[in-house]
Design a protein around this motif. Structure first.
Motif, PDB file in Angstrom:
ATOM      1  N   LEU A 136       2.909  -1.966 -14.968  1.00 55.31           N
ATOM      2  CA  LEU A 136       4.233  -1.550 -14.518  1.00 55.31           C
ATOM      3  C   LEU A 136       5.342  -1.875 -15.510  1.00 55.31           C
ATOM      4  O   LEU A 136       6.516  -1.733 -15.200  1.00 55.31           O
ATOM      5  CB  LEU A 136       4.545  -2.210 -13.179  1.00 55.31           C
ATOM      6  N   MET A 169       3.563  -8.960   1.736  1.00 60.13           N
ATOM      7  CA  MET A 169       5.016  -8.822   1.895  1.00 60.13           C
ATOM      8  C   MET A 169       5.531  -9.600   3.101  1.00 60.13           C
ATOM      9  O   MET A 169       5.115  -9.353   4.220  1.00 60.13           O
ATOM     10  CB  MET A 169       5.447  -7.365   2.053  1.00 60.13           C
ATOM     11  N   ARG A 212      -3.476   0.270 -13.065  1.00 56.16           N
ATOM     12  CA  ARG A 212      -3.506  -0.828 -12.116  1.00 56.16           C
ATOM     13  C   ARG A 212      -4.898  -0.952 -11.517  1.00 56.16           C
ATOM     14  O   ARG A 212      -5.400  -2.033 -11.269  1.00 56.16           O
ATOM     15  CB  ARG A 212      -2.466  -0.562 -11.034  1.00 56.16           C
ATOM     16  N   PRO A 272      -1.239   5.275  -5.000  1.00 56.10           N
ATOM     17  CA  PRO A 272      -0.332   5.741  -6.048  1.00 56.10           C
ATOM     18  C   PRO A 272      -0.955   6.858  -6.896  1.00 56.10           C
ATOM     19  O   PRO A 272      -0.265   7.794  -7.304  1.00 56.10           O
ATOM     20  CB  PRO A 272      -0.089   4.503  -6.912  1.00 56.10           C
ATOM     21  N   ALA A 327      -6.679  -2.511   5.820  1.00 57.92           N
ATOM     22  CA  ALA A 327      -5.932  -1.301   5.512  1.00 57.92           C
ATOM     23  C   ALA A 327      -5.071  -1.546   4.279  1.00 57.92           C
ATOM     24  O   ALA A 327      -4.654  -2.670   4.008  1.00 57.92           O
ATOM     25  CB  ALA A 327      -5.045  -0.905   6.686  1.00 57.92           C
ATOM     26  N   ASP A 328      -4.828  -0.484   3.541  1.00 55.71           N
ATOM     27  CA  ASP A 328      -3.955  -0.549   2.376  1.00 55.71           C
ATOM     28  C   ASP A 328      -2.534  -0.269   2.854  1.00 55.71           C
ATOM     29  O   ASP A 328      -2.180   0.879   3.118  1.00 55.71           O
ATOM     30  CB  ASP A 328      -4.396   0.495   1.352  1.00 55.71           C
ATOM     31  N   VAL A 362      12.334  -1.808   0.599  1.00 54.76           N
ATOM     32  CA  VAL A 362      11.426  -0.692   0.314  1.00 54.76           C
ATOM     33  C   VAL A 362      12.161   0.645   0.421  1.00 54.76           C
ATOM     34  O   VAL A 362      11.946   1.562  -0.357  1.00 54.76           O
ATOM     35  CB  VAL A 362      10.237  -0.706   1.303  1.00 54.76           C
ATOM     36  N   GLN A 374       0.156  -0.469   1.255  1.00 50.60           N
ATOM     37  CA  GLN A 374       0.956   0.170   0.192  1.00 50.60           C
ATOM     38  C   GLN A 374       2.347  -0.426   0.039  1.00 50.60           C
ATOM     39  O   GLN A 374       3.297   0.254  -0.378  1.00 50.60           O
ATOM     40  CB  GLN A 374       1.060   1.685   0.464  1.00 50.60           C
ATOM     41  N   ASN A 375       2.480  -1.691   0.390  1.00 52.04           N
ATOM     42  CA  ASN A 375       3.772  -2.381   0.308  1.00 52.04           C
ATOM     43  C   ASN A 375       4.856  -1.679   1.108  1.00 52.04           C
ATOM     44  O   ASN A 375       6.013  -1.639   0.704  1.00 52.04           O
ATOM     45  CB  ASN A 375       4.214  -2.530  -1.150  1.00 52.04           C
ATOM     46  N   LYS A 376       4.463  -1.126   2.250  1.00 53.29           N
ATOM     47  CA  LYS A 376       5.454  -0.462   3.094  1.00 53.29           C
ATOM     48  C   LYS A 376       5.401  -1.080   4.482  1.00 53.29           C
ATOM     49  O   LYS A 376       4.341  -1.143   5.099  1.00 53.29           O
ATOM     50  CB  LYS A 376       5.157   1.027   3.187  1.00 53.29           C
ATOM     51  N   VAL A 377       6.562  -1.496   4.936  1.00 59.50           N
ATOM     52  CA  VAL A 377       6.626  -2.176   6.214  1.00 59.50           C
ATOM     53  C   VAL A 377       6.225  -1.229   7.337  1.00 59.50           C
ATOM     54  O   VAL A 377       5.500  -1.608   8.262  1.00 59.50           O
ATOM     55  CB  VAL A 377       8.047  -2.715   6.461  1.00 59.50           C
ATOM     56  N   ALA A 384      -3.085  -5.637 -11.501  1.00 60.15           N
ATOM     57  CA  ALA A 384      -1.626  -5.606 -11.560  1.00 60.15           C
ATOM     58  C   ALA A 384      -1.052  -6.712 -12.434  1.00 60.15           C
ATOM     59  O   ALA A 384       0.035  -6.573 -12.983  1.00 60.15           O
ATOM     60  CB  ALA A 384      -1.048  -5.703 -10.145  1.00 60.15           C
ATOM     61  N   LEU A 411      -4.337   7.320   3.795  1.00 60.70           N
ATOM     62  CA  LEU A 411      -4.719   6.541   2.610  1.00 60.70           C
ATOM     63  C   LEU A 411      -4.808   5.056   2.938  1.00 60.70           C
ATOM     64  O   LEU A 411      -5.579   4.321   2.327  1.00 60.70           O
ATOM     65  CB  LEU A 411      -3.702   6.761   1.481  1.00 60.70           C
ATOM     66  N   ALA A 412      -3.998   4.618   3.921  1.00 60.22           N
ATOM     67  CA  ALA A 412      -4.013   3.205   4.283  1.00 60.22           C
ATOM     68  C   ALA A 412      -5.407   2.775   4.701  1.00 60.22           C
ATOM     69  O   ALA A 412      -5.812   1.632   4.492  1.00 60.22           O
ATOM     70  CB  ALA A 412      -3.022   2.953   5.413  1.00 60.22           C
ATOM     71  N   GLN A 413      -6.152   3.695   5.312  1.00 61.79           N
ATOM     72  CA  GLN A 413      -7.450   3.294   5.832  1.00 61.79           C
ATOM     73  C   GLN A 413      -8.591   3.920   5.044  1.00 61.79           C
ATOM     74  O   GLN A 413      -9.715   3.984   5.515  1.00 61.79           O
ATOM     75  CB  GLN A 413      -7.529   3.689   7.302  1.00 61.79           C
ATOM     76  N   THR A 420      -3.821  -1.513  -3.824  1.00 62.05           N
ATOM     77  CA  THR A 420      -3.744  -0.834  -5.121  1.00 62.05           C
ATOM     78  C   THR A 420      -2.429  -1.091  -5.846  1.00 62.05           C
ATOM     79  O   THR A 420      -2.245  -0.623  -6.962  1.00 62.05           O
ATOM     80  CB  THR A 420      -3.891   0.688  -4.926  1.00 62.05           C
ATOM     81  N   GLY A 421      -1.487  -1.799  -5.201  1.00 61.54           N
ATOM     82  CA  GLY A 421      -0.169  -1.955  -5.803  1.00 61.54           C
ATOM     83  C   GLY A 421      -0.013  -3.253  -6.582  1.00 61.54           C
ATOM     84  O   GLY A 421      -0.991  -3.824  -7.091  1.00 61.54           O
ATOM     85  N   ASN A 422       1.230  -3.726  -6.639  1.00 63.02           N
ATOM     86  CA  ASN A 422       1.577  -4.883  -7.459  1.00 63.02           C
ATOM     87  C   ASN A 422       0.879  -6.172  -7.061  1.00 63.02           C
ATOM     88  O   ASN A 422       0.701  -7.054  -7.867  1.00 63.02           O
ATOM     89  CB  ASN A 422       3.078  -5.148  -7.356  1.00 63.02           C
ATOM     90  N   TYR A 423       0.549  -6.272  -5.785  1.00 62.68           N
ATOM     91  CA  TYR A 423      -0.018  -7.542  -5.317  1.00 62.68           C
ATOM     92  C   TYR A 423      -1.519  -7.445  -5.108  1.00 62.68           C
ATOM     93  O   TYR A 423      -2.116  -8.311  -4.471  1.00 62.68           O
ATOM     94  CB  TYR A 423       0.688  -7.964  -4.020  1.00 62.68           C
ATOM     95  N   SER A 424      -2.137  -6.386  -5.646  1.00 68.04           N
ATOM     96  CA  SER A 424      -3.555  -6.183  -5.374  1.00 68.04           C
ATOM     97  C   SER A 424      -4.426  -7.228  -6.059  1.00 68.04           C
ATOM     98  O   SER A 424      -5.554  -7.458  -5.642  1.00 68.04           O
ATOM     99  CB  SER A 424      -3.961  -4.772  -5.800  1.00 68.04           C
ATOM    100  N   ASP A 425      -3.917  -7.882  -7.104  1.00 66.51           N
ATOM    101  CA  ASP A 425      -4.697  -8.930  -7.767  1.00 66.51           C
ATOM    102  C   ASP A 425      -4.718 -10.213  -6.964  1.00 66.51           C
ATOM    103  O   ASP A 425      -5.745 -10.858  -6.827  1.00 66.51           O
ATOM    104  CB  ASP A 425      -4.106  -9.252  -9.142  1.00 66.51           C
TER     105      ASP A 425
END
Lengths: 405, 294, 326, 247
Positions: free
Chosen positions: B224, A104, B118, C277, A74-75, C230, A77-80, B123, C269-271, A38-43
């Protein structure tokens, strides 16, 4: 006493929330994708990459070694931290056999290390960090589609060969941009071209006019953007505004451009730009056949990473079948042994460092007049041989290649 | 002749370019100042409203088939209308609370809007090209200015002036100014302050929407596009102080120029220069350049 | 006051000790780091009344400094953590020096802007490795004995460090220093007339809060063996605000509850197919509009209302929800 | 001279109250400031409210105007219940509010201050009339409102509500902080307003001023009205008044 119920509630909620969706039996072959949904790289990745993996499983027949094949995603969310904790759960609890993409580079590198720890396999399709097959290379990881070294080198060499020999770089001011420019400069110099200037721009700067004016006042005939994502889009859009690369004797080169970004810019703006890609949907019958099927599902054409997810998943499944086991080492051996031939890559092979070696293409973006319809964006200008594009063994910083030599 | 080793043409050129960025800072901080004056809310959703303006411009072209001029009218109205909904549905019920709740609420609204866009539009964003009239460039000798950018500077100056006149020279403006000082008293004169407050938010939102339309041909229209901008605009607002509308406008243009010059003299600092200026201002004059409150 | 917290805290500790039977240690570690981060943030918001919108700067600094010390200097983990805390505190002192000159929304905007500046500095600094982050961390042996490569050992080390940090927060809040902070929040002019210098106290609290946030970041980097951009983004600053808001402003355990909920929610939410957001934005709006006391605050007042003696119409709780800062 | 035919005081034997307040309570947040105020104001009458600081005088005016959000009881203006109405709607029933400390807007010029209140009923003074009555204001019309002297500001505060046309004037401590000469001038203005038939609710601490202009006087303490007397009885209340006002 009074906080106890809260804490119990919180922990119960936590249990419920982190509980994984019911997994199929352990004797399924599972591939997982850790995507930014759903974030910046979802496209450029996201749902499209998952769809590509699902198509590969379907085309393979849905079973291998008599076991059903399953795609999980899994999403992240751009979090490591989310990517790594899910990767661990997938490997430990869900018996996922291979992770076939992760957004990422930082998350991808971390997941790749977990794959080593858990004796599983990791294939990187979306990220372009050269570290995957250099400092951070390992026997469990394949870097499948491209890396920034290949993009910079291919673009540099092919454009100089085509006559663009004076380069000006507009470079995003952090490690990624600095490395990107250095690699392209080397390639330009190796073909006899020269770098006449460069300017650093901050990440997310949105305004490039200052950099563009400097580029314009140089005597460069190629203006290259060592940037990514929204920065590239903004730079190209403003270059068009300043009349650079359209109707003058300068050419624009985007070092990292996805077809989705060209689509979002529109041909009016992006026309004439040069860029390197590992894939374009309209190269031949086979690419069109796959891409049109993909289009039916997603409503847009696949980019190189999404097509790469399909191809790498397919190659992985074939290797499982050939190895007769899902044991990562034997599958990896098969993957490195078997040549890859499908719509995505011809005579590709996986080098010992995990690098999938394939030809790259230099494309020029068509003008609106040249384009015959939606997604008819690129014209192929040149092909760069795999050995010419990717880091040569002699320059590799991967220990796996050092052992061999 | 050179200034610190840079040709004066380059510097003059960058000043002009800086004015263009400053145009957006000025329009946005003006809107923030108007909203803050009446609502005492720092509108974190301002960047999202700016983004909505740009998307509204794209929609008027792609969906309604109308031209840029139509977008220039329709988009601010649409964003203003959206602002009205936000004010009536959410902001109105938190005015009696600590002002920080306003910041938190609008932060949530911004996340929500940007997330939805988005989700709907992707995006990478949508194409939007320069209107035909403004294609091409003016070569001023010392600098090349795309015609459209000239139009942006003009449009933003005219808008800032018009808003300034509206507030300083009209009856509605005197209501707004008075209500900023003492809303209770204004309502004791029979003026519906709740309506005024809503109009202030609508006006601020419409200004953000207008900036969005003006930005659409220059910057890539993405969900964004307003996110990073709003933080810079906050720094502009802190530097200028919330004292006066003209202060917001002047600081906006000024910071644009400072940023432009930094790109020439020391490009590595251009991403942080506005924050550094803000920090210096806090040291020298904590209330800001035009700030009145201590 | 103290006794009313003993049981819940003990219960929580017991739960956390048996939690690895049910949950992944690494997931629990993340929750603990977030909880400490939220507590650091809340120390400033709940007790001094200052809402910092740039706390990721300290969290990220802690992470980068700990990673740098472990990966490149091969320091022992406890020294790496101390180094992370020291640098974060120093950065906190600098940013605090600028920010405490203003209050309320201005303070929030200033910290946001300065936090963004710190982000840009890390982005451009070569040692952070840009998008790849600082890698190659080997956590080693804590205090020379505990082998941190064992997930359970790592978990209990992090649990011990966070528990100590929480005890320290508790001590500070209850100390004369904490009382003066609250006095300043309640009535600054009065505190001045009593001879206290509010700016100095606020700066001290800010620095301490930054140090704790740095500790949380350092623990996270040590456990996840990576430090990335991040953790320095404004989104991270926003998240810690949300954690505290959800948990309940003005309650000691609120930030912990909030961190657990948001950490769990992200994992969920990840799954799921829900867009993260949008959900987080909606959570913000819901909390501000309808749920200002947060989970812990609501539970607290429910329990208090059950005891009829304590419920009065002039309950300060109801007033407290109208303001964050006086 | 008033342009429209308005009933002047004393013409009717039993004029309707223009304002009738019954058991009015009000709260600022959690603090209860009015504890059941009851009063009425007759057409053309001048009613003074006296009391110490914090007795609830200003709060009474503000509660009637509806700017204290939490209030209960009954406030009828010309017989109409307004306890649930918003303050701008209440004002439009013909109230003219001259707040404490004058409430002159710093960001508006004197003339803008004058023109600010919208005309709520016909019969207000025209701007020329106002400048005739207050020549000082005409001179300083373009100065920022708060640059005017205290007396000028007070004239401005009164003048601007006269323009709007409300016939029931709330005067909150009009003499506060003004020199005796100016206080005299204000008293003249208030007397002039009486002759023009305005009804007035006057909050004061200046006993002499209040007694000079008031028809009736109320004394407030702790959010209550503790006594009310007419101008005729003023002398007999002088002692208790001294006591309550703590003069």
């Amino acid at each position: 006493m009074k906080f106890k119920p809260i804490m119990t509630a919180a922990l119960v909620a936590g249990t419920a929330l982190s509980a994984l969706p019911a997994a199929a039996g352990p004797d399924a072959i599972k591939v997982g994708l850790l995507m930014d949904m759903t974030g910046n790289y979802s496209d450029v990745a996201g749902r499209g990459s998952v769809t590509a993996a699902e198509m590969a499983v379907e085309d393979f027949g849905g079973t291998v070694l008599g076991k059903p094949i399953e795609v999980v995603h899994a999403d992240m969310q751009n979090k490591v931290d989310i990517a790594t904790s899910i990767a661990r759960e997938w490997f430990d609890v869900d018996a996922v056999d291979a992770i076939v993409d992760s957004n990422m580079s930082s998350a991808g590198l971390a997941v790749s290390e977990i794959a080593v720890e858990k004796d599983r396999l990791m294939i990187m399709n979306i990220s372009g960090s050269p570290r995957f097959t250099n400092e951070s290379c390992n026997p469990n990881t394949i870097h499948y589609v491209y890396d920034t070294y290949a993009l910079a080198t291919s673009t540099g060499k092919a454009v100089v060969r085509g006559g663009g020999d004076k380069w000006f770089f507009v470079t995003v001011d952090y490690t990624f941009g600095h490395d990107f420019q250095a690699q392209a400069e080397d390639a330009v110099a190796s073909e006899g071209g020269e770098t006449v200037g460069s300017v650093l721009v901050p990440l997310n700067a949105s305004d490039y006019s200052s950099a563009l004016i400097q580029a314009q006042s140089s005597d460069a005939n190629v203006i290259a953007f060592a940037t990514a994502g929204a920065d590239t889009s903004n730079a190209i859009k403003q270059a068009a505004e300043f009349g650079i690369g359209q109707g003058d004797d300068r050419q624009l080169a985007g070092l990292l451009v996805y077809i989705n970004e060209v689509d979002a810019l529109g041909l009016e703006t992006a026309q004439g730009m040069l860029l390197t890609s590992a894939f374009y949907w309209d190269l031949d019958e086979e690419t069109r056949a796959f891409s049109e099927r993909y289009m039916e599902k997603m409503g847009k054409m696949p980019n190189m990473s999404q097509a790469g997810v399909y191809s790498s998943t397919m190659h992985y499944l074939k290797a499982v079948e050939a190895a007769g086991t899902e044991n990562y080492a034997e599958v990896m051996a098969k993957m490195k042994e078997m040549p890859i031939n499908d719509f995505f890559v011809k005579d590709g092979y996986i080098r010992e460092d995990g690098r999938m070696m394939r030809d790259m293409y230099l494309f020029r973006v068509k003008s609106p007049e040249e384009s015959t319809g939606a997604w008819d964006y690129y014209e192929k200008v040149a092909t760069i041989e795999a050995e010419d594009a990717f880091t040569p063994v002699s320059e590799s910083r991967c220990y796996l290649l050092k052992e061999e030599s | 002749m050179e200034i610190f080793g840079f040709p004066p043409q380059l510097i003059l050129g960058q000043v002009l370019i800086g004015l263009i960025n400053g145009s957006f800072y000025a329009l946005l901080s003006l809107g923030l100042a108007i909203i803050f004056g009446l609502l005492r809310v720092i509108n974190f959703a301002h960047g999202a409203l700016y983004m909505m303006g740009a998307f509204a411009a794209w929609m008027t072209q792609a969906w309604l088939g109308l031209n840029f001029w139509a977008a220039l009218v329709i988009a601010p109205l649409a964003v203003g209308l959206f602002g009205l909904v936000v004010e009536r549905a959410f902001l109105r019920s938190i005015y009696h609370l600590d002002h920080l709740y306003g910041l938190l609420l609008t932060f949530g609204i911004a996340l929500l809007i940007e997330g939805m866009y988005r989700y709907w539009f992707g995006a990478a964003g949508k194409p939007f090209t320069t209107p035909d009239v403004f294609r091409g460039i003016w070569d001023l000798g010392f600098v090349i200015v795309p015609k459209y950018r000239g139009f942006v500077v003009l449009a933003s100056l005219v808008t800032c002036l018009a808003v300034w006149l509206l507030i300083e020279r009209t009856r509605l403006g005197s209501y707004l100014r008075a209500a900023t000082e003492n809303p209770d008293l204004v309502s004791c004169f029979g003026i519906n302050v709740s309506l005024l407050t809503a109009s202030a938010y609508v006006l601020g939102a419409a200004l953000a929407g207008l900036s969005g339309v003006l930005a659409a041909p220059i910057y890539q229209v993405t969900p964004l596009m307003g996110t990073n901008l709003i933080i810079v605009v906050f720094a502009v607002v802190v530097t200028g102080g919330m004292g006066s509308l003209s202060g917001a406008i002047i600081t906006g243009y000024g910071m644009g120029v400072i940023e432009g010059l930094t790109k020439v003299f020391y490009p590595a600092a251009s991403s942080v220069v506005i924050f550094v200026v803000m920090a210096l201002m806090l040291l020298l004059r904590p209330a800001g350049l035009f700030g009145k409150e201590a | 006051m103290l006794r009313s917290h003993v049981l819940p805290v003990l219960a929580l500790l017991v739960l956390l000790c048996i939690a690895p039977l049910v949950f992944y240690p690494i997931f629990l570690i993340k929750l603990l780091c977030f909880a400490l981060f939220a507590a650091a943030f809340h120390l400033l918001l709940g007790y001094v009344g200052l809402l910092s919108f740039g706390h990721a700067a300290f969290f990220g600094t802690g992470a980068y400094m700990c990673a740098q010390a472990l990966a490149r200097w091969n320091l022992a983990p406890e020294l790496a953590l101390l180094f992370a805390v020291a640098v974060s505190a120093a950065l906190g002192a600098v940013i605090g020096f600028l920010a405490v000159r203003r209050q309320g929304i201005y303070f929030a905007m200033i910290t946001l802007a300065l936090g963004q500046m710190v982000y840009f500095i890390y982005l451009q600094a070569p040692f952070t490795g840009g998008e790849d982050g600082i890698r190659g961390i080997t956590p080693g042996h804590f205090l020379g004995v505990v082998d941190l490569s064992n997930p359970l050992a790592l978990y209990f080390t992090v649990l011990a460090v966070t528990t100590l940090a929480f005890a320290l927060v508790w001590r500070i809040v209850q100390s004369p220093f904490g009382m003066i902070l609250e006095a300043i929040r309640e009535n600054e002019p009065r505190a001045i007339s009593l001879g206290y210098n509010p700016t100095l106290y606020k700066l001290a609290a800010f620095t301490f809060s930054a140090a704790l946030a740095g500790l949380a970041g350092g623990l996270k980097a040590m456990s996840f063996q990576i430090a990335t951009l991040v953790d320095v983004t404004w989104q991270m600053s926003g998240e810690v605000v949300l954690m505290t808001l959800v948990g309940g402003i003005g309650t000691f355990l609120g930030p912990v509850v909030g961190a657990f909920i948001i950490g769990g929610l992200e994992q969920y939410l990840a799954q799921s197919a829900l867009p993260a957001p949008v959900i987080l934005g909606a959570a913000f709006i819901l909390c501000v509009m309808l749920f200002r006391k947060g989970v812990a605050g609501t539970a607290k007042s429910l329990l208090q209302n059950r005891a009829p003696k304590r419920s009065t119409p002039d309950n300060p709780e109801t007033q407290a929800t109208n303001r964050i800062v006086k | 001279m008033p342009k429209s035919a308005v009933p002047t005081w004393g013409e009717r034997p039993m004029p309707d109250p223009v304002l009738s307040v019954t058991d009015l309570h009000a709260w600022y947040g959690e603090s209860h400031v009015l504890h059941g105020v009851t009063l009425d104001l007759k057409e053309g009458e001048t009613l003074a409210i006296l009391g110490r600081n914090g007795a609830g005088k200003t709060s009474t005016l503000r509660a009637i105007m509806g700017v204290i959000p939490r209030r209960s009881g009954s406030v009828k203006i010309h017989g109409r219940e307004t306890i649930r109405q918003k303050s701008h709607a209440i004002a439009r029933l013909g109230l003219a509010y001259v707040p404490e400390e004058r409430g002159i807007f710093a960001s508006l010029t004197a003339q803008e201050n004058l023109l600010l209140p919208p005309v709520i009923s016909p019969g207000g003074l025209a701007i020329e009339e106002i400048y005739e009555l207050f020549p000082n204001l005409a001179e300083r019309r373009n100065s920022p409102g708060t640059r005017l002297s205290g007396g000028e500001q007070q004239m401005l505060a009164i003048a601007r509500v006269l323009r709007a046309g409300g016939r029931t004037i709330f005067l909150d401590e009009p003499t506060e902080g003004l020199a005796p000469v100016i206080v005299e001038r204000i008293a003249e203005v208030v007397a002039m307003l009486k002759t023009r038939g305005y009804s007035m609710l006057l909050v004061e601490q200046n006993l002499a001023f209040a007694q000079a202009v008031a028809d009736r006087t109320c004394v407030m303490e702790h959010g209550h009205i503790i006594e009310t007397f007419t101008a005729a009885d003023a002398d007999s209340h002088a002692a208790s008044l001294q006591n309550h006002l703590g003069v």
